[in-house]
Design a protein around this motif. Structure first.
Motif, PDB file in Angstrom:
ATOM      1  N   ILE A   1     -10.323 -10.488  -8.106  1.00 19.36           N
ATOM      2  CA  ILE A   1      -8.788 -10.109  -7.956  1.00 19.36           C
ATOM      3  C   ILE A   1      -8.452  -9.675  -9.277  1.00 19.36           C
ATOM      4  CG2 ILE A   1      -6.590 -10.940  -7.342  1.00 19.36           C
ATOM      5  CD1 ILE A   1      -8.734 -11.393  -5.060  1.00 19.36           C
ATOM      6  N   PHE A   2      -7.768  -8.624  -9.498  1.00 19.96           N
ATOM      7  CA  PHE A   2      -7.112  -7.950 -10.882  1.00 19.96           C
ATOM      8  C   PHE A   2      -5.551  -8.123 -10.601  1.00 19.96           C
ATOM      9  CE2 PHE A   2     -11.137  -5.872 -11.185  1.00 19.96           C
ATOM     10  CZ  PHE A   2     -11.454  -6.345 -12.365  1.00 19.96           C
ATOM     11  N   GLN A   3      -4.757  -8.176 -11.504  1.00 21.87           N
ATOM     12  CA  GLN A   3      -3.370  -8.281 -11.536  1.00 21.87           C
ATOM     13  C   GLN A   3      -3.123  -6.723 -11.700  1.00 21.87           C
ATOM     14  OE1 GLN A   3      -1.451 -10.703 -10.451  1.00 21.87           O
ATOM     15  NE2 GLN A   3      -3.408 -11.996 -10.583  1.00 21.87           N
ATOM     16  N   SER A   4      -2.433  -5.982 -10.937  1.00 22.47           N
ATOM     17  CA  SER A   4      -1.901  -4.665 -11.100  1.00 22.47           C
ATOM     18  C   SER A   4      -0.775  -4.829 -11.974  1.00 22.47           C
ATOM     19  CB  SER A   4      -1.586  -3.983  -9.774  1.00 22.47           C
ATOM     20  OG  SER A   4      -0.445  -4.714  -9.250  1.00 22.47           O
TER      21      SER A   4
ATOM     22  N   GLY B   1     -18.463   5.185  -1.911  1.00 23.00           N
ATOM     23  CA  GLY B   1     -16.830   4.982  -1.205  1.00 23.00           C
ATOM     24  C   GLY B   1     -16.326   5.553  -2.405  1.00 23.00           C
ATOM     25  N   PRO B   2     -14.918   5.682  -1.809  1.00 17.24           N
ATOM     26  CA  PRO B   2     -13.870   6.454  -2.582  1.00 17.24           C
ATOM     27  C   PRO B   2     -13.569   5.901  -3.825  1.00 17.24           C
ATOM     28  CG  PRO B   2     -12.890   5.549  -0.797  1.00 17.24           C
ATOM     29  CD  PRO B   2     -14.267   5.103  -0.705  1.00 17.24           C
ATOM     30  N   SER B   3     -13.078   6.612  -4.866  1.00 19.40           N
ATOM     31  CA  SER B   3     -12.452   5.909  -5.890  1.00 19.40           C
ATOM     32  C   SER B   3     -11.658   4.805  -5.746  1.00 19.40           C
ATOM     33  CB  SER B   3     -11.886   6.891  -6.817  1.00 19.40           C
ATOM     34  OG  SER B   3     -11.215   6.492  -7.993  1.00 19.40           O
ATOM     35  N   GLY B   4     -11.953   3.706  -6.471  1.00 17.77           N
ATOM     36  CA  GLY B   4     -11.116   2.281  -6.480  1.00 17.77           C
ATOM     37  C   GLY B   4     -11.613   1.546  -5.338  1.00 17.77           C
ATOM     38  N   ALA B   5     -12.715   1.880  -4.594  1.00 17.67           N
ATOM     39  CA  ALA B   5     -13.209   1.053  -3.578  1.00 17.67           C
ATOM     40  C   ALA B   5     -13.708  -0.406  -3.893  1.00 17.67           C
ATOM     41  CB  ALA B   5     -14.253   1.783  -2.719  1.00 17.67           C
ATOM     42  N   GLY B   6     -14.222  -0.371  -5.185  1.00 13.61           N
ATOM     43  CA  GLY B   6     -15.034  -1.581  -5.834  1.00 13.61           C
ATOM     44  C   GLY B   6     -16.397  -1.417  -6.354  1.00 13.61           C
ATOM     45  N   LYS B   7     -16.682   0.040  -6.126  1.00 12.05           N
ATOM     46  CA  LYS B   7     -18.341   0.017  -6.727  1.00 12.05           C
ATOM     47  C   LYS B   7     -18.316  -0.400  -7.708  1.00 12.05           C
ATOM     48  CE  LYS B   7     -17.792   4.679  -6.149  1.00 12.05           C
ATOM     49  NZ  LYS B   7     -16.349   4.662  -5.863  1.00 12.05           N
ATOM     50  N   SER B   8     -17.661  -0.105  -8.779  1.00  6.30           N
ATOM     51  CA  SER B   8     -17.856  -0.548 -10.380  1.00  6.30           C
ATOM     52  C   SER B   8     -17.855  -1.877 -10.224  1.00  6.30           C
ATOM     53  CB  SER B   8     -17.073   0.023 -11.199  1.00  6.30           C
ATOM     54  OG  SER B   8     -17.270  -0.499 -12.508  1.00  6.30           O
ATOM     55  N   SER B   9     -16.905  -2.486  -9.768  1.00  7.63           N
ATOM     56  CA  SER B   9     -16.691  -4.176  -9.906  1.00  7.63           C
ATOM     57  C   SER B   9     -17.940  -4.698  -9.124  1.00  7.63           C
ATOM     58  CB  SER B   9     -15.494  -4.706  -8.804  1.00  7.63           C
ATOM     59  OG  SER B   9     -14.182  -4.032  -9.775  1.00  7.63           O
ATOM     60  N   LEU B  10     -18.270  -4.059  -8.076  1.00  9.99           N
ATOM     61  CA  LEU B  10     -19.663  -4.793  -7.243  1.00  9.99           C
ATOM     62  C   LEU B  10     -20.714  -4.681  -8.007  1.00  9.99           C
ATOM     63  CD1 LEU B  10     -21.027  -5.984  -4.969  1.00  9.99           C
ATOM     64  CD2 LEU B  10     -21.035  -3.527  -3.913  1.00  9.99           C
TER      65      LEU B  10
ATOM     66  N   PRO C   1      -1.147  -8.916  -7.004  1.00  4.21           N
ATOM     67  CA  PRO C   1      -2.740  -9.023  -7.065  1.00  4.21           C
ATOM     68  C   PRO C   1      -3.624  -7.991  -6.203  1.00  4.21           C
ATOM     69  CG  PRO C   1      -1.929 -10.954  -6.054  1.00  4.21           C
ATOM     70  CD  PRO C   1      -0.630 -10.155  -6.306  1.00  4.21           C
ATOM     71  N   VAL C   2      -4.472  -7.280  -6.825  1.00  6.25           N
ATOM     72  CA  VAL C   2      -5.467  -6.337  -6.065  1.00  6.25           C
ATOM     73  C   VAL C   2      -6.738  -7.184  -5.907  1.00  6.25           C
ATOM     74  CG1 VAL C   2      -6.298  -4.140  -6.076  1.00  6.25           C
ATOM     75  CG2 VAL C   2      -4.110  -4.640  -7.138  1.00  6.25           C
ATOM     76  N   ALA C   3      -7.212  -7.072  -4.594  1.00  6.51           N
ATOM     77  CA  ALA C   3      -8.606  -7.338  -4.369  1.00  6.51           C
ATOM     78  C   ALA C   3      -9.588  -6.298  -4.557  1.00  6.51           C
ATOM     79  CB  ALA C   3      -8.635  -8.118  -3.060  1.00  6.51           C
ATOM     80  N   ALA C   4     -10.322  -6.158  -5.826  1.00  4.54           N
ATOM     81  CA  ALA C   4     -11.240  -5.144  -6.219  1.00  4.54           C
ATOM     82  C   ALA C   4     -12.228  -5.341  -4.982  1.00  4.54           C
ATOM     83  CB  ALA C   4     -11.789  -4.954  -7.465  1.00  4.54           C
ATOM     84  N   LEU C   5     -12.709  -6.699  -5.082  1.00  2.35           N
ATOM     85  CA  LEU C   5     -13.899  -7.022  -3.917  1.00  2.35           C
ATOM     86  C   LEU C   5     -13.259  -8.115  -3.104  1.00  2.35           C
ATOM     87  CD1 LEU C   5     -16.688  -7.253  -6.489  1.00  2.35           C
ATOM     88  CD2 LEU C   5     -16.478  -5.346  -4.878  1.00  2.35           C
TER      89      LEU C   5
HETATM   90  P1  ADP Z   1     -14.499   2.247  -7.843  1.00  4.06           P
HETATM   91  O1  ADP Z   1     -15.944   2.038  -9.050  1.00  4.06           O
HETATM   92  O2  ADP Z   1     -15.067   2.329  -6.504  1.00  4.06           O
HETATM   93  O3  ADP Z   1     -13.723   3.390  -8.339  1.00  4.06           O
HETATM   94  P2  ADP Z   1     -13.476  -0.139  -9.290  1.00  4.06           P
HETATM   95  O4  ADP Z   1     -14.190  -1.434  -9.017  1.00  4.06           O
HETATM   96  O5  ADP Z   1     -13.476   0.257 -10.510  1.00  4.06           O
HETATM   97  O6  ADP Z   1     -13.405   0.822  -8.070  1.00  4.06           O
HETATM   98  O7  ADP Z   1     -11.834  -0.740  -8.728  1.00  4.06           O
HETATM   99  C1  ADP Z   1     -11.541  -1.513  -7.449  1.00  4.06           C
HETATM  100  C2  ADP Z   1     -10.149  -1.754  -7.682  1.00  4.06           C
HETATM  101  O8  ADP Z   1      -9.991  -2.738  -8.858  1.00  4.06           O
HETATM  102  C3  ADP Z   1      -9.023  -0.568  -8.038  1.00  4.06           C
HETATM  103  O9  ADP Z   1      -7.890  -0.590  -7.318  1.00  4.06           O
HETATM  104  C4  ADP Z   1      -8.963  -0.779  -9.500  1.00  4.06           C
HETATM  105  O10 ADP Z   1      -7.740  -0.210  -9.941  1.00  4.06           O
HETATM  106  C5  ADP Z   1      -9.061  -2.077  -9.856  1.00  4.06           C
HETATM  107  N1  ADP Z   1      -9.422  -2.573 -10.982  1.00  4.06           N
HETATM  108  C6  ADP Z   1     -10.677  -2.481 -11.450  1.00  4.06           C
HETATM  109  N2  ADP Z   1     -10.764  -2.840 -12.784  1.00  4.06           N
HETATM  110  C7  ADP Z   1      -9.549  -3.364 -13.197  1.00  4.06           C
HETATM  111  C8  ADP Z   1      -9.095  -4.082 -14.279  1.00  4.06           C
HETATM  112  N3  ADP Z   1      -9.939  -4.304 -15.297  1.00  4.06           N
HETATM  113  N4  ADP Z   1      -7.777  -4.363 -14.262  1.00  4.06           N
HETATM  114  C9  ADP Z   1      -6.825  -4.093 -13.257  1.00  4.06           C
HETATM  115  N5  ADP Z   1      -7.250  -3.584 -12.085  1.00  4.06           N
HETATM  116  C10 ADP Z   1      -8.665  -3.154 -11.968  1.00  4.06           C
END
Ligand code: ADP
Ligand code: ADP
Length: 235
Positions: A12-15, A41-50, A20-24
């Motif tokens: 969970i990230f704080q926007s 998956g599209p940009s913002g889907a959570g790939k990097s977080s995963l 709160p935004v659930a990245a995963l």
């Molecule tokens: P992807 O790699 O698919 O583009 P991310 O994992 O980067 O997706 O991001 C998933 C969601 O989490 C997005 O809504 C992004 O804005 C949010 N997010 C990722 N990292 C952060 C962060 N450090 N602080 C706040 N929000 C984040």
């Protein structure tokens, strides 16, 4: 047994406005030994977080991350640093050190791991031969093409003999021909070294060219997964 087993992963990230935004959002995923799995998956889907949950560069807020039988969520930072030796990673923008030579960049992870100097030289030479950069050992990154820089990144990632390689948009900064060459190298090390590969990409061409399995992410959830031919078969 799986190379990677994720269960109930939440991040969970704080926007900016404080919501709160659930990245995963509850990820359950098994990555078998020895294959190449693509997460798309599209940009913002959570790939990097995963991807960053798998080596705990970002600690999940909930769930378990088990890599090669070890539950990483139970480990403290020093223990995690040791485990990361067995998890290689390569990056979109290569992340090379500009003031170290090609050989120096590849040697770095071995130096940090406390390898004896006498063992580092031969290991670096072996890795440079593997990625086809023997002639570039003494050059600095600025003198290299993008594809050569990523080969250094791959050699550096492979230096401590990891069982798992994480690829973060590893070809997104490269032209199509160089992309094909780097993907061929990744496939070769997957086959020859038996390395499990987990990659994230927004490029469908990459998935078709290199992956065995594909996982489709959307808004922090897995919406589809399976063999590439199956997932991409329907209209
Ligand atoms: P992807 O790699 O698919 O583009 P991310 O994992 O980067 O997706 O991001 C998933 C969601 O989490 C997005 O809504 C992004 O804005 C949010 N997010 C990722 N990292 C952060 C962060 N450090 N602080 C706040 N929000 C984040
Ligand atoms: P830098 O100046 O970039 O720090 P060094 O010359 O200190 O690089 O080399 C770093 C490591 O790389 C050393 O441990 C050395 O053993 C290894 N190394 C240096 N040159 C070569 C080479 N041509 N082939 C293989 N290994 C090399």
């Amino acid at each position: 047994a799986s190379m990677v087993r994720l269960s109930g992963i939440a991040k969970i990230f704080q926007s900016k406005d404080g919501t709160p935004v659930a990245a995963l959002d509850g990820i359950d995923l098994d990555i078998p030994h020895g294959g190449i799995t693509a997460i798309v998956g599209p940009s913002g889907a959570g790939k990097s977080s995963l991807l960053r949950a798998v080596n705990m560069l970002e600690r999940p807020d909930a769930g378990r991350v088990v890599v090669d039988g070890t539950d990483l969520t139970m480990l403290d930072e020093p223990a995690l640093r040791r485990v990361r030796q067995s998890i290689g990673m390569i990056f979109q923008h290569f992340n090379l050190l500009a003031n170290r030579t090609v050989a120096g960049n590849v040697a770095l992870s071995l130096e940090l791991a406390g390898w004896n100097r006498d063992r580092i030289g031969p290991r670096v030479a072996e890795l440079l031969a593997l990625v086809g950069l023997t002639e570039k050992a003494g050059q600095y990154p600025a003198a290299l093409s993008g594809g050569q820089k990523q080969r250094v990144g791959i050699a550096r990632a492979l230096a401590p003999s990891p069982r798992l390689l994480l690829c973060d948009e590893a070809t997104s900064a490269l032209d199509p021909e160089t992309t094909r060459q780097i993907l061929a190298l990744i496939r070769r090390i997957n086959r020859e070294l038996g390395l499990t590969v987990l990659l994230i990409t927004h490029e469908m061409g990459v998935v078709r060219e290199v992956a065995d399995q594909v996982v489709v992410l959307e808004a922090g959830r897995i919406i589809e997964q399976g063999p590439v031919a199956t997932v991409f078969a329907h209209p």
